[in-house]
Write a protein that holds these residues in place. Sequence first.
Motif, PDB file in Angstrom:
ATOM      1  N   SER A 123      -8.850   7.604   0.357  1.00 32.84           N
ATOM      2  CA  SER A 123      -8.067   7.665  -0.882  1.00 32.84           C
ATOM      3  C   SER A 123      -8.937   7.728  -2.132  1.00 32.84           C
ATOM      4  O   SER A 123      -8.413   7.712  -3.245  1.00 32.84           O
TER       5      SER A 123
ATOM      6  N   GLU B  97      -9.430   0.527  10.347  1.00 34.26           N
ATOM      7  CA  GLU B  97      -8.460   1.553   9.944  1.00 34.26           C
ATOM      8  C   GLU B  97      -8.129   1.452   8.456  1.00 34.26           C
ATOM      9  O   GLU B  97      -8.012   2.474   7.757  1.00 34.26           O
TER      10      GLU B  97
ATOM     11  N   LEU C  27      -8.828   4.317   5.503  1.00 37.52           N
ATOM     12  CA  LEU C  27      -7.810   4.804   4.569  1.00 37.52           C
ATOM     13  C   LEU C  27      -8.236   4.593   3.114  1.00 37.52           C
ATOM     14  O   LEU C  27      -7.945   5.417   2.244  1.00 37.52           O
TER      15      LEU C  27
ATOM     16  N   SER D 178       0.040   2.018   7.130  1.00 36.86           N
ATOM     17  CA  SER D 178      -0.453   2.046   5.757  1.00 36.86           C
ATOM     18  C   SER D 178      -1.618   1.067   5.615  1.00 36.86           C
ATOM     19  O   SER D 178      -1.909   0.276   6.517  1.00 36.86           O
ATOM     20  N   ILE D 179      -2.261   1.112   4.465  1.00 32.45           N
ATOM     21  CA  ILE D 179      -3.371   0.186   4.210  1.00 32.45           C
ATOM     22  C   ILE D 179      -2.875  -1.256   4.270  1.00 32.45           C
ATOM     23  O   ILE D 179      -3.494  -2.125   4.909  1.00 32.45           O
TER      24      ILE D 179
END
Length: 344
Positions: free
Chosen positions: A97, A89, A93, A284-285
């Motif tokens: 980005s 995941e 991301l 989030s990352i």
Amino acid sequence: HTWRAYCHAMIDEMAAESTLALRTVGLVGILVASLGGSLTPLLPGPARLILGTSSRSGLAQYIRAGTAGAMLALAFVHVLTDSYENFGEAAALVKASDNHQWASAAEYPWAALCALLGLIINSYVESVMCTHLHAADACCQPPSAKATKKGHLCVPLTSDDPLGAYLTVTGDPEGTCGSKLGGSQHTELQNRLTAYSMELGCCFHSVIIGVDLGLMTEDRSAVSIMIVVLCLHQLIEGLGLGTVVTQGDFTQARKYTMCIVYSLTVPLGVIMGIVAAETYNQDSITGFLVKGVFNGVSAGLLIHIGCHLLSELSREKSPSFTSSAEGQQRHAVGGGGGVQAQLY
């Protein structure tokens, strides 16, 4: 758009509040299950049934075998898989980005590296504990001195003992029973090392899964399922840990302390998750990377525990252990792993 965002924020807040009471109740239920599983082997009646006439008879062999299978299944089927998913995941991301600087690094098998780190950490901690425990049992003078202190004499362990030093033996001024008692001391030391190693790995993993439960703020059905699974998991794992601790050469107070500390780890993790849920963005990352690292290290610790238990079972068997009993022990390994795998 502002009104819609406000509505979504209100819905999220109501969902978090609706699962808070459920997570709090689950915290208590998991604590009771952990205490029930880990403290049961310490009670006089169950202890006689589990240990039998010695530390390597009774049900202890089969419980340890089942615990080894459960630890390995937990590591490979659950925790390591979650670590790979977390890093996957995070990689997705990073690619979304358009951060080309880290795009190539995102493809690296970080989960396996973290698991290796967990193995190394547990091995190092076990080595340090081995040195410390052995130093506590070792005496200061070599056997050639024939010096006694309070009726104790230093005698060497057997030549094949990997710890290779001198242990204190009582009532044998000529050192003739050193080999026999040295082996017994070595077994007690191995039992204590196994108990400490398992305590470390189980506590670390329990805190991680507790944090995961504490961070679940949206889906009540998912929280309910997670609580039931964790209750079963902690009950089974606690029974294995309690059995290993019972076989260790600890005082009764130390045994209860170790089991109680283990039982408190999931509730501690749940509280940490509930507190962090207000500010921590787990999607989030950074959130995925943190979970991936902790799950990977936890998997390495559990793999070390499972392999350690399996190696002990294959190395130390009761003289009355028959081929039929060995088959039952293998079934216990498979049964423990199968039950744990079904909790996925």
